[in-house]
Scaffold this motif. Structure first.
Motif: not given
Length: 185
Positions: A78-102
């Protein structure tokens, strides 16, 4: 004639309830804190009810990990689908999900991490998921800089999980890691 005192069977709901309770226990105590009896008690069913769905603890924990990895995968997608920049899209999604407030001690992510860390027999499932995702995103996320950011995110959640009080700069660390995942101009 239907007996009004007999519960209707709903095996899908009961199976999910069992998995939810295993996730809760693993997040609190790691897999050493999981017993068939504790799961049954938390779920309000008998041990036989747990065994009906899962033949033993090993199968139960494996099913929990599959459930957690599948959930993580959906969130990353879901995070990757909403990312408009290809470079690093998985890494951003990984960081976003793994460091989420929950990510707290009782979270699903905590259960996944605690299980993978405390029992090496299950770490292969995690490694396989991560390797598959990295192959899938080889053209966008293979740089050493992005790998370092993913490692930093892993370290951040691990340290946060060890400390008794949440750190005031945790959100700032997450934000900085995400910012560094974009291509350098």
């Amino acid at each position: 004639m239907e007996n009004p005192y007999q519960r209707k069977k709903n095996p899908t709901r009961v199976r999910q309830l069992i998995l939810d309770k295993v996730i809760q226990l693993a997040g609190q105590q790691g897999i050493q804190g999981i017993s068939i009896q504790s799961v049954a008690s938390m779920a309000g069913i008998t041990k036989g009810g747990v065994f009906h769905h899962f033949a033993n603890k090993q199968i139960l924990v494996k099913a929990m990990l599959e459930e957690l990895i599948h959930h993580l995968d959906r969130e990353v997608n879901a995070k990757i689908e909403n990312d408009t920049v290809a470079y690093g899209c998985f890494t951003r999604a990984y960081i976003e999900v793994t460091l989420s407030p929950n990510i707290g001690a009782n979270s699903a992510w905590s259960a996944l991490c605690m299980t993978v860390i405390t029992d090496k027999s299950f770490s292969e499932m995690w490694n396989q998921w991560l390797e598959e995702r990295l192959k899938q995103h080889a053209t966008t996320d293979q740089s050493i800089d992005l790998k370092i950011l993913r490692y930093a995110a892993d370290g951040a959640w691990f340290i946060e999980g060890l400390l008794p009080e949440p750190q005031h700069d945790y959100a700032l660390i997450k934000q900085e890691l995400i910012l560094r995942s974009y291509p350098k101009s």
